[in-house]
Design an enzyme around this catalytic site. Structure first.
Site, PDB file in Angstrom:
ATOM      1  N   LYS A  10       0.851  -1.196   0.000  1.00  0.00           N
ATOM      2  CA  LYS A  10       0.000   0.000   0.000  1.00  0.00           C
ATOM      3  C   LYS A  10       0.879   1.235   0.000  1.00  0.00           C
ATOM      4  CE  LYS A  10       0.929   1.365   4.392  1.00  0.00           C
ATOM      5  NZ  LYS A  10       1.630   2.633   4.698  1.00  0.00           N
ATOM      6  N   ASP A 136      -2.148  -1.076  10.860  1.00  0.00           N
ATOM      7  CA  ASP A 136      -2.477  -1.103   9.432  1.00  0.00           C
ATOM      8  C   ASP A 136      -3.234  -2.352   9.016  1.00  0.00           C
ATOM      9  OD1 ASP A 136      -1.294   1.333   8.979  1.00  0.00           O
ATOM     10  OD2 ASP A 136       0.550   0.522   8.111  1.00  0.00           O
TER      11      ASP A 136
END
Length: 313
Positions: A10, A136
């Site tokens: 990401k 995350d």
């Protein structure tokens, strides 16, 4: 049962950091998007009782119970009362401790595979478990691009068009950045008055003017070579370039796939010509996380391909 999936990397298009909280964490407002590159995660669940095993071919230092993927499997077994043996194999493609969420994504991939294999459908329990593993990890359980708030647990879907990126990861160990250090440097910069705190703002529709990372300035102040890498991206034609997460990876946004590919080749050429060891990656943002699929042997995949190619057209 044996399942496989891609654990996507990401980038953070936006990362705003609030003051440190009483629990030691910071309130965040961040826009994260998954990429079309990442690790291949292979999870095998045995019908018999046994331990969790995790291997990363070619990276023996990542093998074993301390790998976040193995810790995710152990946490899943405790939470849902499972004692079946779990074997995890990770083909590592995302750079480690790079600000790209590789370990968190691997952990989420394991949770998704185990949930499917063992028919666990309690999404709220999985999300809570993900947050215990890492800030995350909940994002990688979600549907795709998302604004995250709090520690990262409050997610709201975001619409982000496909973006063509070039990522530059400095392999020089002296440029490595621990996430805790990045946040501490930001707190110190704010305490000294050299960096004013920003309002976190509200999640909204993505637009290029939102691009920004509160951690970038204090990290660049201590690792000036990162500024040179940002300059490489802009010099190669990026419309904008910033650091992802807590770094040290930086990335640039390009006007199309061809421009990004040309820039990646140019930066690789510069690296061979003397720019310190860097890994240059071509990537595109995607609108959803990859699915979990049953594992198939290369032989069976090859035979299916042969059957398809032998059909009359």
């Amino acid at each position: 049962m044996r399942l496989v999936t891609l654990a996507p990397a990401k980038v953070n298009l936006v990362l705003r950091v609030g003051p440190v909280r009483a629990d030691g964490y910071h309130d965040l407002r961040t826009l994260m998007v998954p990429l079309d590159l990442g690790d291949r995660v292979d999870v095998r669940v045995s019908p018999r009782r046994g331990p969790v095993r995790c291997t990363v071919p070619g990276r023996p230092e990542l093998d074993g119970p301390e790998n976040l993927a193995a810790r995710a499997a152990e946490a899943f077994r405790r939470r849902f009362g499972v004692d079946r043996a779990v074997s995890i194999r990770i083909e590592k493609r995302t750079p480690v401790t790079a600000g790209l969420g590789g370990g968190s994504s691997d952990a989420a991939a394991v949770l998704r595979c185990l949930a499917r294999a063992l028919r666990v459908r309690d999404g709220a329990a999985l999300a809570a478990l993900a947050l215990e593993i890492g800030s995350d990890v909940p994002f990688f359980l979600g549907p795709g691009p998302a604004w995250a708030a709090g520690r990262g647990e409050r997610l709201s879907r975001a619409e982000v068009p496909p973006l063509d990126l070039v990522l530059v990861y400095p392999a020089d160990p002296s440029l490595a950045i621990r996430a805790g250090d990045a946040y501490r440097w930001l707190d110190e910069a704010r305490a000294s008055g050299s960096q004013a705190p920003r309002r976190l703002g509200r999640p909204g529709r993505w637009r290029p003017t939102l691009l920004g990372n509160d951690l970038q300035a204090p990290c660049v102040a201590r690792k000036p070579a990162l500024q040179a890498l940002l300059g490489l991206l802009v010099g190669a034609g990026a419309t904008a370039a910033i650091m992802s997460g807590s770094g040290p990876t930086v990335f640039g946004i390009f006007p199309g796939r061809g421009a990004a590919r040309g820039a990646a080749l140019a930066i690789q050429g510069r690296a061979k010509g003397g720019a310190a060891g860097v890994q240059v990656l071509l990537a595109r943002t995607v609108r959803r996380h990859p699915r979990v699929s049953p594992w198939r042997s290369p032989r069976s995949a090859s035979s299916r391909s042969t059957r398809r190619s032998s059909r009359p057209t």
